[in-house]
Design a protein around this motif. Sequence first.
Motif, PDB file in Angstrom:
ATOM      1  N   GLU A 143       0.824  -1.198   0.000  1.00 45.57           N
ATOM      2  CA  GLU A 143       0.000   0.000   0.000  1.00 45.57           C
ATOM      3  C   GLU A 143       0.865   1.257   0.000  1.00 45.57           C
ATOM      4  OE1 GLU A 143      -4.301  -0.990   1.851  1.00 45.57           O
ATOM      5  OE2 GLU A 143      -2.739  -0.630   3.358  1.00 45.57           O
ATOM      6  N   THR A 144       0.232   2.396  -0.285  1.00 43.30           N
ATOM      7  CA  THR A 144       0.929   3.672  -0.279  1.00 43.30           C
ATOM      8  C   THR A 144       0.572   4.439   0.980  1.00 43.30           C
ATOM      9  OG1 THR A 144       0.979   3.829  -2.687  1.00 43.30           O
ATOM     10  CG2 THR A 144       1.251   5.875  -1.465  1.00 43.30           C
ATOM     11  N   LEU A 145       1.597   4.867   1.698  1.00 44.10           N
ATOM     12  CA  LEU A 145       1.441   5.619   2.936  1.00 44.10           C
ATOM     13  C   LEU A 145       1.920   7.050   2.709  1.00 44.10           C
ATOM     14  CD1 LEU A 145       1.138   6.002   6.061  1.00 44.10           C
ATOM     15  CD2 LEU A 145       3.480   5.083   6.257  1.00 44.10           C
ATOM     16  N   LEU A 146       1.069   8.019   3.025  1.00 42.05           N
ATOM     17  CA  LEU A 146       1.424   9.433   2.945  1.00 42.05           C
ATOM     18  C   LEU A 146       1.660   9.947   4.357  1.00 42.05           C
ATOM     19  CD1 LEU A 146       1.610  12.162   1.363  1.00 42.05           C
ATOM     20  CD2 LEU A 146      -0.871  12.383   1.713  1.00 42.05           C
ATOM     21  N   VAL A 147       2.860  10.483   4.616  1.00 45.21           N
ATOM     22  CA  VAL A 147       3.223  10.956   5.953  1.00 45.21           C
ATOM     23  C   VAL A 147       3.473  12.455   5.907  1.00 45.21           C
ATOM     24  CG1 VAL A 147       4.863  10.780   7.865  1.00 45.21           C
ATOM     25  CG2 VAL A 147       4.272   8.733   6.541  1.00 45.21           C
ATOM     26  N   HIS A 148       2.699  13.202   6.679  1.00 45.04           N
ATOM     27  CA  HIS A 148       2.936  14.639   6.796  1.00 45.04           C
ATOM     28  C   HIS A 148       4.023  14.902   7.848  1.00 45.04           C
ATOM     29  CE1 HIS A 148      -0.275  16.070   4.192  1.00 45.04           C
ATOM     30  NE2 HIS A 148      -1.065  15.130   4.698  1.00 45.04           N
ATOM     31  N   ALA A 149       4.767  16.003   7.659  1.00 47.83           N
ATOM     32  CA  ALA A 149       5.879  16.351   8.555  1.00 47.83           C
ATOM     33  C   ALA A 149       6.841  15.174   8.673  1.00 47.83           C
ATOM     34  CB  ALA A 149       5.367  16.786   9.929  1.00 47.83           C
ATOM     35  N   ALA A 150       7.219  14.636   7.517  1.00 43.05           N
ATOM     36  CA  ALA A 150       7.978  13.385   7.477  1.00 43.05           C
ATOM     37  C   ALA A 150       9.382  13.501   8.060  1.00 43.05           C
ATOM     38  CB  ALA A 150       8.064  12.876   6.031  1.00 43.05           C
ATOM     39  N   GLY A 207      -0.570   6.580  -9.689  1.00 42.20           N
ATOM     40  CA  GLY A 207      -1.323   6.221 -10.885  1.00 42.20           C
ATOM     41  C   GLY A 207      -2.780   6.627 -10.819  1.00 42.20           C
ATOM     42  N   GLY A 208      -3.046   7.712 -10.099  1.00 48.70           N
ATOM     43  CA  GLY A 208      -4.407   8.218  -9.994  1.00 48.70           C
ATOM     44  C   GLY A 208      -5.199   7.663  -8.830  1.00 48.70           C
ATOM     45  N   ARG A 209      -4.676   6.642  -8.164  1.00 45.18           N
ATOM     46  CA  ARG A 209      -5.427   5.985  -7.083  1.00 45.18           C
ATOM     47  C   ARG A 209      -5.505   6.840  -5.825  1.00 45.18           C
ATOM     48  NH1 ARG A 209      -7.203   1.394  -4.672  1.00 45.18           N
ATOM     49  NH2 ARG A 209      -6.610   1.069  -2.495  1.00 45.18           N
ATOM     50  N   GLY A 210      -4.414   7.457  -5.448  1.00 48.49           N
ATOM     51  CA  GLY A 210      -4.338   8.185  -4.194  1.00 48.49           C
ATOM     52  C   GLY A 210      -3.666   7.357  -3.112  1.00 48.49           C
ATOM     53  N   ILE A 230      -7.002  10.935  -1.190  1.00 48.54           N
ATOM     54  CA  ILE A 230      -7.122   9.669  -0.477  1.00 48.54           C
ATOM     55  C   ILE A 230      -7.732   8.629  -1.419  1.00 48.54           C
ATOM     56  CG2 ILE A 230      -9.420  10.250   0.440  1.00 48.54           C
ATOM     57  CD1 ILE A 230      -6.673   8.366   2.363  1.00 48.54           C
ATOM     58  N   ALA A 231      -7.267   7.414  -1.305  1.00 50.60           N
ATOM     59  CA  ALA A 231      -7.715   6.345  -2.197  1.00 50.60           C
ATOM     60  C   ALA A 231      -9.085   5.808  -1.772  1.00 50.60           C
ATOM     61  CB  ALA A 231      -6.697   5.207  -2.192  1.00 50.60           C
ATOM     62  N   PHE A 232      -9.693   5.061  -2.671  1.00 50.62           N
ATOM     63  CA  PHE A 232     -10.899   4.294  -2.349  1.00 50.62           C
ATOM     64  C   PHE A 232     -10.585   3.374  -1.173  1.00 50.62           C
ATOM     65  CE2 PHE A 232     -13.093   0.170  -2.988  1.00 50.62           C
ATOM     66  CZ  PHE A 232     -14.407   0.596  -2.765  1.00 50.62           C
ATOM     67  N   GLU A 233     -11.424   3.401  -0.167  1.00 56.43           N
ATOM     68  CA  GLU A 233     -11.213   2.653   1.079  1.00 56.43           C
ATOM     69  C   GLU A 233      -9.924   3.061   1.791  1.00 56.43           C
ATOM     70  OE1 GLU A 233     -11.825  -1.607   0.401  1.00 56.43           O
ATOM     71  OE2 GLU A 233     -13.905  -1.291   1.049  1.00 56.43           O
ATOM     72  N   GLY A 234      -9.508   4.311   1.584  1.00 57.95           N
ATOM     73  CA  GLY A 234      -8.340   4.828   2.277  1.00 57.95           C
ATOM     74  C   GLY A 234      -8.640   5.133   3.735  1.00 57.95           C
ATOM     75  N   ARG A 235      -7.564   5.316   4.520  1.00 56.80           N
ATOM     76  CA  ARG A 235      -7.707   5.581   5.951  1.00 56.80           C
ATOM     77  C   ARG A 235      -6.821   6.766   6.327  1.00 56.80           C
ATOM     78  NH1 ARG A 235      -6.299   1.051   3.414  1.00 56.80           N
ATOM     79  NH2 ARG A 235      -4.928   0.120   4.977  1.00 56.80           N
ATOM     80  N   ILE A 236      -7.424   7.756   6.952  1.00 56.62           N
ATOM     81  CA  ILE A 236      -6.681   8.917   7.433  1.00 56.62           C
ATOM     82  C   ILE A 236      -6.555   8.806   8.946  1.00 56.62           C
ATOM     83  CG2 ILE A 236      -6.627  11.430   7.636  1.00 56.62           C
ATOM     84  CD1 ILE A 236      -8.315  11.571   5.088  1.00 56.62           C
TER      85      ILE A 236
END
Length: 332
Positions: A143-150, A207-210, A230-236
């Motif tokens: 999966e792809t993880l987006l981290v703020h203030a990395a 690829g457009g997913r998020g 955020i992707a489909f069924e993504g989690r924030i």
Amino acid sequence: MKAWRVHANGEPREVMRLEEVPDPQPGPGQLLLRVRAANVNFPDALLCRGQYQVRPPLPFTPGVEICGEVLAVGEGATGETGARVLAQPPLPDGGFAELAVVDAATVRPAPEALDDAEAAALHIGYQTGWFGLHRRARLQAGETLLVHAAAGGVGSAAVQLGKAAGATVIGVVGGADKARTARELGCDVVLDRRSDDLVAAVKEATGGRGADVVYDPVGGEAYAKSVKCIAFEGRIVVVGFAGGAIPTPALNHALVKNYAILGLHWGLYNTKDPAAIDACHEELTKLAAQGVIKPLIGGRVPLEGAADAVQRVADGTSVGRLVVVPGAEEAR
């Protein structure tokens, strides 16, 4: 002993005072520790400002996370003199001091693979990251993880844990120096919030997913942009609001895009599921021994530099973790 004390709420640099106070003594069930290193956390700044969810009586000593050496064992307590441990000194007598008293039942062995400053920075940030990514978001390999203030203390822990879990990690930072740090931490993609179009860049990278999972200790604009990529069924995972603004989620948007908003109050696990914290510590110790995680130390400062270090964390100018090392002659 010397200890930093806060007599009135305000900015850390203005209200923290280094004072001589009586040496503490361990009571029943307690341990007396020599503070080898005390990690600076954003909550220390909020405590100084009177903005944290816990408001200790004045005056108090900040410092919620330390690596210490057991000097004395109170009646009925379990502990070994000379042992190197991780602890969270209970307020109002925190860890920005030469000595600290802690509840024996709450201490854990310091990982041998980490030095004092690294060990002091392991517990809260990495436990928060582990619970956020694994217990709350159920992050999966691939999966792809987006981290703020990395490049910050909380974000850098999430980056390392995300990579350890087999995720592709996109790190968001502010400025070129922090971008370099994020790349060194292992981020697959690094975005500068000051110059990059965050939403477009995340969509392009996926690829457009998020992003499947967003780890957000910032809030405000960071959250607002996250829901747009955020992707489909993504989690924030909502970890905190270091940016100062608490977002108001549009629940109709969460419904239409089919994503989840997950709150994470790690401290609740201490009372609701303490066994999970013990299990997590064992897992983090293993990862540290394998060299998979290693707290990023942006600076080691002497006890006299604690107020300035807390202010730097409050202002968002630090990289990684700033750690107070009593007995250190100068910052390194």
